[in-house]
Design a protein around this motif. Sequence first.
Motif, PDB file in Angstrom:
ATOM      1  N   UNK A  74      12.282  -5.942 -87.663  1.00 42.29           N
ATOM      2  CA  UNK A  74      12.643  -7.325 -88.000  1.00 42.29           C
ATOM      3  C   UNK A  74      13.718  -7.855 -87.064  1.00 42.29           C
ATOM      4  N   UNK A  75      14.682  -7.026 -86.722  1.00 40.15           N
ATOM      5  CA  UNK A  75      15.750  -7.459 -85.826  1.00 40.15           C
ATOM      6  C   UNK A  75      15.204  -7.813 -84.460  1.00 40.15           C
ATOM      7  N   UNK A  76      14.382  -6.951 -83.901  1.00 39.15           N
ATOM      8  CA  UNK A  76      13.816  -7.208 -82.575  1.00 39.15           C
ATOM      9  C   UNK A  76      12.920  -8.438 -82.617  1.00 39.15           C
ATOM     10  N   UNK A  77      12.093  -8.570 -83.652  1.00 36.78           N
ATOM     11  CA  UNK A  77      11.226  -9.730 -83.790  1.00 36.78           C
ATOM     12  C   UNK A  77      12.056 -11.006 -83.949  1.00 36.78           C
ATOM     13  N   UNK A 102      18.039 -12.112 -90.216  1.00 37.59           N
ATOM     14  CA  UNK A 102      18.817 -11.878 -91.440  1.00 37.59           C
ATOM     15  C   UNK A 102      18.279 -10.643 -92.167  1.00 37.59           C
ATOM     16  N   UNK A 103      16.957 -10.475 -92.185  1.00 43.45           N
ATOM     17  CA  UNK A 103      16.390  -9.280 -92.822  1.00 43.45           C
ATOM     18  C   UNK A 103      16.781  -8.000 -92.081  1.00 43.45           C
ATOM     19  N   UNK A 104      16.871  -8.062 -90.772  1.00 46.26           N
ATOM     20  CA  UNK A 104      17.215  -6.882 -89.984  1.00 46.26           C
ATOM     21  C   UNK A 104      18.699  -6.603 -89.899  1.00 46.26           C
ATOM     22  N   UNK A 105      19.529  -7.506 -90.412  1.00 46.14           N
ATOM     23  CA  UNK A 105      20.985  -7.354 -90.313  1.00 46.14           C
ATOM     24  C   UNK A 105      21.520  -6.164 -91.090  1.00 46.14           C
ATOM     25  N   UNK A 106      20.817  -5.683 -92.072  1.00 46.44           N
ATOM     26  CA  UNK A 106      21.344  -4.627 -92.943  1.00 46.44           C
ATOM     27  C   UNK A 106      21.394  -3.255 -92.280  1.00 46.44           C
ATOM     28  N   UNK A 107      20.810  -3.078 -91.104  1.00 50.95           N
ATOM     29  CA  UNK A 107      20.856  -1.794 -90.399  1.00 50.95           C
ATOM     30  C   UNK A 107      22.025  -1.769 -89.432  1.00 50.95           C
ATOM     31  N   UNK A 108      22.782  -0.684 -89.412  1.00 54.90           N
ATOM     32  CA  UNK A 108      23.906  -0.557 -88.483  1.00 54.90           C
ATOM     33  C   UNK A 108      23.439  -0.399 -87.047  1.00 54.90           C
ATOM     34  N   UNK A 109      22.297   0.177 -86.881  1.00 51.53           N
ATOM     35  CA  UNK A 109      21.810   0.510 -85.545  1.00 51.53           C
ATOM     36  C   UNK A 109      21.548  -0.738 -84.699  1.00 51.53           C
ATOM     37  N   UNK A 110      21.026  -1.781 -85.291  1.00 50.24           N
ATOM     38  CA  UNK A 110      20.661  -2.984 -84.545  1.00 50.24           C
ATOM     39  C   UNK A 110      21.387  -4.216 -85.068  1.00 50.24           C
TER      40      UNK A 110
END
Length: 148
Positions: A74-77, A102-110
């Motif tokens: 989601x972050x990359x998309x 916003x959906x991908x924000x919850x991961x520390x990695x990205x």
Amino acid sequence: MKQCYRCGTCWQEEGPVCRICGADLTRTPSTPGPQPEQPSMPSVPPAPQMMPVQRYPGPLSFRKQKPFTQADLCTVLGFTSAIMGCFWGSVLLLPLGLVTSVLGYRRDRTKGLAVAGIVISVIGLLIKVVSILSQAVYLPPWFTNGIW
């Protein structure tokens, strides 16, 4: 105190391998025979030994990489949609970029990429809204003359 037969480094603790040259300290090297005795020199105190440089004891081990998750995707998309939305199809791609970032924000990695996608999407959406409102003559000319 143990001394390496290959490099001559002395160690306080006895380990199976020399930390400097990697020689196996568990076996002793084969000697060709009795060594002739050297004439004794006058008693001179030995020079103080320098502490050896600390090196890695063995091959480097790498951390096992965690697999990518849906949040990473989601972050990359979201970031890609935000960038592309600034140039083409902004009505569709900028909101898509905002939501997926916003959906991908919850991961520390990205998380950094997600923040970049959110910021680019919000700025792109604001520019698009101002552009639409100025073309529809809903904004006064004094507001849009400085922008465009």
